[in-house]
Design an enzyme around this catalytic site. Structure first.
Site, PDB file in Angstrom:
ATOM      1  N   LYS A  14     -33.694  25.252  16.128  1.00 53.98           N
ATOM      2  CA  LYS A  14     -33.583  26.634  15.643  1.00 53.98           C
ATOM      3  C   LYS A  14     -32.161  27.153  15.852  1.00 53.98           C
ATOM      4  CE  LYS A  14     -38.178  28.047  15.047  1.00 53.98           C
ATOM      5  NZ  LYS A  14     -39.136  27.678  16.093  1.00 53.98           N
ATOM      6  N   LYS A  38     -39.979  18.351   2.278  1.00 53.28           N
ATOM      7  CA  LYS A  38     -41.241  18.766   2.897  1.00 53.28           C
ATOM      8  C   LYS A  38     -41.620  20.156   2.384  1.00 53.28           C
ATOM      9  CE  LYS A  38     -42.999  20.438   7.284  1.00 53.28           C
ATOM     10  NZ  LYS A  38     -42.764  21.613   8.046  1.00 53.28           N
ATOM     11  N   LYS A  82     -42.245  26.941   3.823  1.00 52.67           N
ATOM     12  CA  LYS A  82     -41.856  28.266   3.324  1.00 52.67           C
ATOM     13  C   LYS A  82     -40.358  28.486   3.474  1.00 52.67           C
ATOM     14  CE  LYS A  82     -43.453  30.261   7.599  1.00 52.67           C
ATOM     15  NZ  LYS A  82     -44.297  29.124   8.015  1.00 52.67           N
TER      16      LYS A  82
END
Ligand code: ADP
Ligand code: TRP
Length: 321
Positions: A111, A190, A193
């Site tokens: 992240k 993949k 969203k």
């Protein structure tokens, strides 16, 4: 009876990747033990910043699970934050969690690498996840491969707590879904969203048709046979209707079949497979009180498992007499 526990974050609108990767396997596991499934809204707060979004996504996951076959009589379905005891347990666990363990967490490092703003919540995410798992005496925790390290952290933290304060926690076993293929999105990456390449699970017909018609294909002319095995179109069909897959491949290989026709066929298969779920989902959308009542009842049942575990941990640390 074994406790099978898993959480799903309400961090966006549900898509086919979520269904095949997480929801369907969880629904299939319902009769292997006492399933305890929750919507990880505390966790989602590390990425969802608007209150209305969090409420909407939380409802979406709950209604989605129910629509796709979760049996709320058998399975305990609840909202993580309806059992705030988990936050207290997370604190108790945090005092035995070495910093280094969290600093090595891939999901945190990823992240940060993607440019996410750092926060204590993001850093401590695995401790809250350990609390989720340990608070309910979980035996088995079905998760995707990306969560494997979080399960290792959970076991480490539980062991450290037990070593310091005495045997309080059961060490959970991960159930890693190795076999679940990653469902590709319409661009071949993949389905996620964050890539904007999803096919919605409960969208209106238009919303589903548009991305399907936009699936990336090559420029084989219509009169030439098409090899669709391994392509996005092929993989989606294989997931949606494995029984029709062979015929689909044969149709593609028939000269004169265009990609447009193949996409329409996939669309029809998706509609057939998910229509019953969509009808149930729409029922819940127009009766949100039913979903709320199920979640509240789930939280009550979850609490009856959680309370004695938390009390045991409090007692072991000396917080309660
Ligand atoms: P997204 O990638 O859209 O943000 P999440 O990370 O919130 O999705 O995923 C929620 C659950 O759905 C996870 O258990 C994850 O493993 C599963 N999942 C998401 N996308 C896919 C995919 N394309 N294929 C298989 N499983 C997926
Ligand atoms: N971190 C998990 C995910 O992103 C969601 C989650 C939160 C979870 N708490 C959990 C999964 C406890 C299993 C057990 O997919």
């Amino acid at each position: 009876m074994k406790i099978i526990l898993t959480g799903i974050q309400p961090s966006g609108t549900l898509h086919l990747g979520n269904y095949f990767g997480a929801m369907q396997p969880a629904i299939e596991l319902q009769d292997q033990g006492q399933a305890v499934y929750f919507i990880a809204d505390y966790h989602a707060l590390t990425s969802v910043t608007k209150a209305d979004d969090l409420r909407r996504f939380t409802f979406d996951v709950a209604a989605g699970f129910l629509a796709c076959g979760l049996d709320s009589h058998r399975t305990i379905l609840f909202r993580q934050s309806d059992v705030p005891e988990v936050v207290e347990l997370a604190w108790l666990l945090s005092v035995v969690t070495p910093m280094g363990l969290l600093e090595r967490a891939h999901s945190y490092k990823d992240k940060i690498a993607q440019g996410a703003e750092t926060s204590h919540g993001l850093f401590a995410y695995p401790v809250l996840m350990a609390a989720d798992i340990l608070l309910y005496n979980s035996d088995l925790v079905p998760v995707g491969k990306d969560q494997k390290q979080h399960l290792e952290i959970t076991r480490d933290v539980a062991q450290k707590f037990n070593d310091r304060f005495g045997p309080v926690f059961k060490l959970p076993e991960p159930l890693i879904r190795e076999a679940t293929a990653i469902l590709p999105g319409i661009d071949g990456r993949k389905m996620s969203k964050s890539y904007g390449n999803t096919i919605s699970l409960f969208g209106e017909e238009k919303e589903i048709k548009k991305p399907i018609m936009a699936i990336k294909t090559d420029s084989t002319p219509i009169e030439q046979p098409k090899q669709i095995e391994g392509t996005v179109l092929g993989q989606l069909m294989q997931a949606v209707n494995p029984a029709a897959y062979k015929d689909f491949v044969a149709l593609a290989a028939t000269p004169g079949t265009g990609y447009g026709e193949l996409k329409k066929k996939l669309l029809a298969e998706i509609e057939t497979r998910f229509r019953p779920f969509q009808e149930k989902y729409r029922h819940y959308v127009s009766h949100p009180g039913e979903v709320e009542a199920i979640l509240r009842d789930g939280a009550e049942r979850a609490r009856t498992i959680a309370r004695p575990v938390l009390e045991k941990a409090r007692h072991a640390t000396g917080l309660s007499r």
